[in-house]
Every structure is written in structure tokens, then in C-alpha cells.
Design an enzyme around this catalytic site. Structure first.
Site, PDB file in Angstrom:
ATOM      1  N   ASP A 267       0.846  -1.197   0.000  1.00  0.00           N
ATOM      2  CA  ASP A 267       0.000   0.000   0.000  1.00  0.00           C
ATOM      3  C   ASP A 267       0.879   1.244   0.000  1.00  0.00           C
ATOM      4  OD1 ASP A 267      -1.944   1.905   0.229  1.00  0.00           O
ATOM      5  OD2 ASP A 267      -2.546   1.385   2.294  1.00  0.00           O
ATOM      6  N   LYS A 274       1.476   7.907   0.485  1.00  0.00           N
ATOM      7  CA  LYS A 274       1.874   7.937   1.886  1.00  0.00           C
ATOM      8  C   LYS A 274       3.250   8.580   2.015  1.00  0.00           C
ATOM      9  CE  LYS A 274      -0.383   3.680   3.487  1.00  0.00           C
ATOM     10  NZ  LYS A 274      -1.271   4.283   4.489  1.00  0.00           N
ATOM     11  N   GLU A 346      -8.019   2.508   0.473  1.00  0.00           N
ATOM     12  CA  GLU A 346      -8.267   1.509  -0.582  1.00  0.00           C
ATOM     13  C   GLU A 346      -8.816   0.201  -0.038  1.00  0.00           C
ATOM     14  OE1 GLU A 346      -5.524   1.811   0.923  1.00  0.00           O
ATOM     15  OE2 GLU A 346      -4.912  -0.243   1.297  1.00  0.00           O
ATOM     16  N   ARG A 348     -11.253  -0.494   2.063  1.00  0.00           N
ATOM     17  CA  ARG A 348     -12.720  -0.561   1.989  1.00  0.00           C
ATOM     18  C   ARG A 348     -13.186  -0.732   0.547  1.00  0.00           C
ATOM     19  NH1 ARG A 348     -12.620   5.112   5.030  1.00  0.00           N
ATOM     20  NH2 ARG A 348     -10.785   4.040   5.852  1.00  0.00           N
TER      21      ARG A 348
HETATM   22  N1  BES Z   1      -3.235   0.281   5.134  1.00  0.00           N
HETATM   23  C1  BES Z   1      -3.666   1.519   5.678  1.00  0.00           C
HETATM   24  C2  BES Z   1      -3.945   1.446   7.170  1.00  0.00           C
HETATM   25  C3  BES Z   1      -2.773   1.155   8.056  1.00  0.00           C
HETATM   26  C4  BES Z   1      -2.105   2.171   8.685  1.00  0.00           C
HETATM   27  C5  BES Z   1      -2.379  -0.146   8.302  1.00  0.00           C
HETATM   28  C6  BES Z   1      -1.041   1.897   9.512  1.00  0.00           C
HETATM   29  C7  BES Z   1      -1.331  -0.439   9.142  1.00  0.00           C
HETATM   30  C8  BES Z   1      -0.654   0.593   9.752  1.00  0.00           C
HETATM   31  C9  BES Z   1      -4.935   1.987   4.989  1.00  0.00           C
HETATM   32  O1  BES Z   1      -5.076   1.607   3.670  1.00  0.00           O
HETATM   33  C10 BES Z   1      -4.916   3.482   5.028  1.00  0.00           C
HETATM   34  O2  BES Z   1      -4.031   4.052   4.490  1.00  0.00           O
HETATM   35  N2  BES Z   1      -5.909   4.068   5.707  1.00  0.00           N
HETATM   36  C11 BES Z   1      -5.987   5.470   5.821  1.00  0.00           C
HETATM   37  C12 BES Z   1      -7.449   5.843   5.671  1.00  0.00           C
HETATM   38  C13 BES Z   1      -7.673   7.338   5.585  1.00  0.00           C
HETATM   39  C14 BES Z   1      -7.107   7.863   4.295  1.00  0.00           C
HETATM   40  C15 BES Z   1      -9.168   7.586   5.647  1.00  0.00           C
HETATM   41  C16 BES Z   1      -5.487   5.879   7.211  1.00  0.00           C
HETATM   42  O3  BES Z   1      -5.768   5.189   8.168  1.00  0.00           O
HETATM   43  O4  BES Z   1      -4.787   6.866   7.284  1.00  0.00           O
HETATM   44 ZN    ZN Z   2      -4.141  -0.210   3.152  1.00  0.00          ZN
HETATM   45 ZN    ZN Z   3      -4.125   2.856   2.282  1.00  0.00          ZN
END
Ligand code: BES
Ligand code: ZN
Ligand code: ZN
Length: 494
Positions: A267, A274, A346, A348
Site C-alpha cells: 500500500d 503515503k 483503498e 474498503r
Molecule cells: N493500510 C492503511 C492502514 C494502516 C495504517 C495499516 C497503519 C497499518 C498501519 C490503509 O489503507 C490506510 O491508508 N488508511 C488510511 C485511511 C484514511 C485515508 C481515511 C489511514 O488510516 O490513514
Molecule cells: Zn491499506
Molecule cells: Zn491505504
């Protein structure tokens, strides 16, 4: 790992190291020392009276027997007060002990099982926990280092009155499944693409008589899975929806559970990129999918009387030239349109289509498992699985199943009062909310695709990795919640 049983005097066991539990406040020279020679008992009592050897929780004392007993060493493990000991105490203490033993090049261990048991936790249960704690506590991931560790523990001898063979076989399968999930999540993302993950899933399916099917991108288009395809289009690696089918209850084909895992093998965030620090662990964004593949493998080895679908939405989330843009609108398999305002949300999106597919299969229950949100760490810290659902009874059943095996789950709200937070101006919903409750919003977006099927969502983003070695945990992927999923299927099959 060979796990065997031997009855009789523990001090006569041929082993490198005998592990014995010690309760705080219990008579010292009971337990394994009943038939011990005076020379040994006297020296140990001296150590006990001087306070080195204690039953305090977390204390471990290594004794070299120097000819006073058959085991070369005895490791006394403090368990705290008898009344306050829990199964987690045993798991933690034994997980650490086997690692400590390995550290001094011990290869065979014996466990004086009865010294760990209490009224609440009988010897059979101690044998089960010992099996898991040692297999999981000794785990390490060294597939990519040139100099591998030389020694490891290869034998555990369970010293107890009656042998609980079948339990140990079952719990070996569960512990190995936990390690499998860890392996998959620890594998670097260039070595764990959606294609490779699918191949491993196929291998496990073939080995265990589990049905297997791959939905490739062409088939996804046919099904109208625009939501997962939108995520996949930024990557040059093809995406797959991995379908595994274990039929343990052929007599009731209409009753089945789907375990649906987020399988983002890397991701990057996509165009909503990120920061570098946030990307370093994102090879583990398929931990939910890994848990599903591992759990269904164990479920088949346990021959549970239940029908289980394992569904893994496997793709990368990359910012390639074809990547979806913040602002794109995609249509999921059930016709719901989604405005993608943040491509990093992504999980969801891929689960939306995976849940639609589970419903298309006609399953009667759904559990999805996903490293979904950073927000879940803020809410619950790094030890608890965020739990959401649309059916109280089923949610409670999942939480209970986890607690039976020492995995902690806590329910957070996912009710209609949050729906307005992810209403879109131009589509049915948007993929992010506003106004906080990030983990709830993520859960609720997924819940939209569960329809009326009883559904539970497990957000494992905070618990899927750890930086500390502790108890039966090694650094890196934890393999959570494999034990919960197996325990749930066990309870549903009863
Ligand atoms: N894979 C991430 C969530 C994650 C964060 C997993 C840290 C493990 C450690 C997920 O896809 C994500 O990036 N979520 C975002 C959602 C936001 C953009 C609404 C998040 O949590 O920042
Ligand atoms: Zn993710
Ligand atoms: Zn993500």
C-alpha cells in the site's frame, strides 16, 4: 517440531532443559521436587530462601543440575499468585522460556505440565497452550538472510499424567497456521505480489483438499467489480480475488461463513501517496488476507464441521500512470457508486466488491479482516482488535471466540448515525468521512456491502505487527487473528 508425551518423574527425563512452573506462595518443595535427592532440594531451598528463586510473575531462574538430576538444566518459571494466574500468563511465560532456552543452544525441552495447571486451567489445556506458545514463540523470519541461525528447539516433551494427543495435534495445526500468516505478511512486497499470494493460496488449498478458484481482472470486469479494479489499475501487477472453499458440512450446503481478507500486498497510498515513514511496513497490508488463508488451512486440518469460504482481495495500491485519481467515481458489484476522494483508503474499496461476491455466493455470515485504519490505534492501542458489526449476537460470538484463545477484541460503534459522514454530493457514498471516528467510517463503508448478512469487521491495523519480542510474539507480523477465526469456526461448528 516434535511434540511427545512422557509420564513419570520429571527429574528422570532425558532432556536439555526441564521447564517447571512456580507459584508465588506455594510450598516450594512440592511439584517436581517430591522425589528429588536431598542435595538438589537443599541447594534449591537455599536459593529460594535467599530470594533468587521465586514464583513472582515473570521471574525465571536457570539451574544447572550437574549430575543431581537427569535433565541437564531446570528452568523455574514464576507464575505469580495461583489465584490470579490466567492462560495468558502461561502463554507469555512459556513463549519467553523456549526462546531463552534456544538462546543457550538447547534443542530438546521437557515441560512439567502439571506444575502449570490450576483449577481453571487443567493439564490438557496447559498442554495445548504449551504447544502453541512454543511453536509461535520460537518463530523467526530469516528467509532473506544469508547466515541463518544454527540451532533451534526441535523437541518438546510434555510430562503429564494423561496424554492429550489429539488436542496437541489440533493446536500444532493452529500454531503453524499463525506462523504461516506471519510468514506471508513478513515477506517483502517484491516477493509477495498478488500473483505469488494466489499461488501460495492454491498450494495450501491443494494440500488440504480445499476448493480453489481465482477471479482475475477479466472476470472482475464481467462481475462489475469496479471498486477493486479502480484500486488495481495503478499497479502493473494483476489483481485477483482468491476464493477458497472448505466444505466441512456437506449436509447443510446453505449454511456457510465467509472469511474475507484485505490482501493489499503493498500500500503506497496510490496518488494520495503515503509519506516514506508510513510506507515502510505496508508489505503487511495483506495481513487480513494472510490470516484468512492460514485460518482456512487450519480449519481443514481440524476437519471442522462447517462450510467456510476464504475470500482474499489481492492487489497492490500503486500510483502508476493508470492510477485512479482522487475524485474518481467507481461502481461496485452491487451497483453502489463510490466517490474515491482518498486513494489511500483503498481497503474498503477492495473489500466492497469482495463482500458483494460473498453475498453473491449466498453465505450466511461474513467476517472481514483488514489492516484498515491508522485511527484504530488511536482508539484502542496496539493490543486490541477493533470490532464492528451489524448483528449483536454474531459480534459477541466473534469476540468470545477470540477471548478463548487470548486474542482481545473490543466492539466500537457502527450505527446509522454515522452514515451522513460519508454521504457524497455526487455519488452514493464517498470513501472517506470527516469529523473523526475514522475506524468506524471505514467499517461502515464496508458494512454497506454486507447487506442484511450478519457481518463482523475486524480492524487489525494496530495489532498485525509488533516491534517487541514478547511471550509468543516475535518481531514483525503477529499472525493475529488466525486463532480467533479458527476458534470462531470451531464454536459455530458445535
Ligand atoms: N493500510 C492503511 C492502514 C494502516 C495504517 C495499516 C497503519 C497499518 C498501519 C490503509 O489503507 C490506510 O491508508 N488508511 C488510511 C485511511 C484514511 C485515508 C481515511 C489511514 O488510516 O490513514
Ligand atoms: Zn491499506
Ligand atoms: Zn491505504
Amino acid at each position: 517440531m516434535n511434540i511427545n508425551f512422557q509420564q513419570g518423574d520429571p527429574l528422570k527425563l532425558e532432556t536439555d532443559c526441564l521447564l517447571a512452573g512456580l507459584f508465588e506462595g506455594d510450598e516450594f518443595s512440592s511439584g517436581i521436587l517430591v522425589e528429588a535427592p536431598h542435595s538438589l532440594v537443599d541447594s534449591l531451598e537455599t536459593l529460594y530462601s535467599k530470594g533468587e528463586l521465586t514464583g513472582k510473575s515473570g521471574n525465571s531462574t536457570l539451574i544447572h543440575t550437574l549430575g543431581n538430576a537427569v535433565p541437564l538444566r531446570i528452568m523455574f518459571l514464576g507464575l505469580g499468585k495461583r489465584e490470579s494466574m490466567t492462560e495468558s500468563t502461561i502463554r507469555d511465560v512459556l513463549g519467553s522460556a523456549v526462546r531463552k532456552a534456544r538462546g543457550i543452544r538447547v534443542t530438546s525441552i521437557a515441560v512439567a505440565v502439571d506444575t502449570f495447571s490450576t483449577k481453571e486451567t487443567d493439564s490438557n489445556r496447559v498442554a495445548e497452550i504449551t504447544t502453541m506458545a512454543s511453536i509461535n514463540g520460537l518463530y523467526r523470519y530469516e528467509n532473506h538472510v544469508s547466515e541463518k541461525s544454527e540451532t533451534t528447539v526441535t523437541e518438546i516433551l510434555l510430562n503429564m499424567e494423561s496424554a492429550a494427543e489429539s488436542n496437541v495435534v489440533s493446536y500444532t495445526a493452529i500454531a503453524e497456521a499463525v506462523n504461516l500468516a506471519r510468514d506471508l505478511s513478513n515477506t517483502p512486497p517484491n516477493h509477495m505480489t498478488p500473483t505469488i499470494l494466489s499461488n501460495i493460496a492454491k498450494e495450501k488449498a491443494d494440500e488440504n483438499g480445499i476448493g480453489f478458484e481465482l477471479i482475475d481482472e477479466k472476470a472482475m470486469k464481467k462481475f462489475g467489480m469496479g471498486s477493486i479494479l479502480g484500486v488495481a489499475q495503478g499497479s502493473s501487477e494483476p489483481a485477483y480475488l482468491i476464493i477458497m472453499k472448505y466444505e466441512g458440512a456437506k449436509h447443510s450446503p446453505d449454511d456457510s461463513i465467509a472469511l474475507v481478507g484485505k490482501g493489499i500486498t503493498f500500500d503506497s497510498g496510490g496518488l494520495s501517496l503515503k509519506p516514506p515513514s508510513g510506507m515502510m511496513t505496508m508489505k503487511g497490508d495483506m495481513a487480513g488476507g494472510a490470516a484468512v488463508i492460514a485460518a482456512i488451512t487450519a480449519i481443514s486440518k481440524l476437519n471442522l464441521e462447517i462450510n467456510v469460504y476464504g475470500i482474499v482481495a489481492a492487489t497492490e495500491n500503486m500510483p502508476g500512470g493508470m492510477a485512479q485519481r482522487p475524485g474518481d467515481v467507481v461502481t461496485a458489484m452491487n451497483g453502489t457508486t463510490i466517490e474515491v476522494l482518498n486513494t489511500d483508503a483503498e481497503g474498503r474499496l477492495v473489500l466492497a466488491d469482495a463482500l458483494c461476491y460473498a453475498n453473491h455466493l449466498g453465505v450466511s455470515k461474513i467476517v472481514d479482516i483488514a489492516t484498515l485504519t491508522g485511527a484504530i490505534r488511536t482508539a484502542l492501542g496496539d493490543q486490541i482488535i477493533g470490532t464492528f458489526g451489524n448483528n449483536d449476537l454474531f459480534t459477541k460470538q466473534v469476540i468470545q471466540a477470540g477471548s478463548e484463545e487470548g486474542e482481545r477484541l473490543w466492539e466500537l460503534p457502527a450505527d446509522d448515525s454515522f452514515t451522513k459522514n460519508f454521504k457524497s454530493e455526487i455519488a452514493d457514498i464517498k470513501n472517506i468521512g470527516g469529523g473523526g471516528a475514522g475506524a468506524t467510517i471505514g467499517a461502515m463503508v464496508i458494512g454497506k456491502f454486507a447487506g442484511d448478512t450478519p457481518w463482523v469487521h475486524l480492524d487489525i491495523a494496530a495489532v498485525s505487527r509488533t516491534n517487541t519480542v514478547n511471550g509468543d510474539m516475535a518481531k514483525g507480523a503477529t499472525g493475529i487473528p488466525v486463532k480467533t477465526l479458527v476458534s470462531l469456526c470451531k464454536s459455530l461448528s458445535k
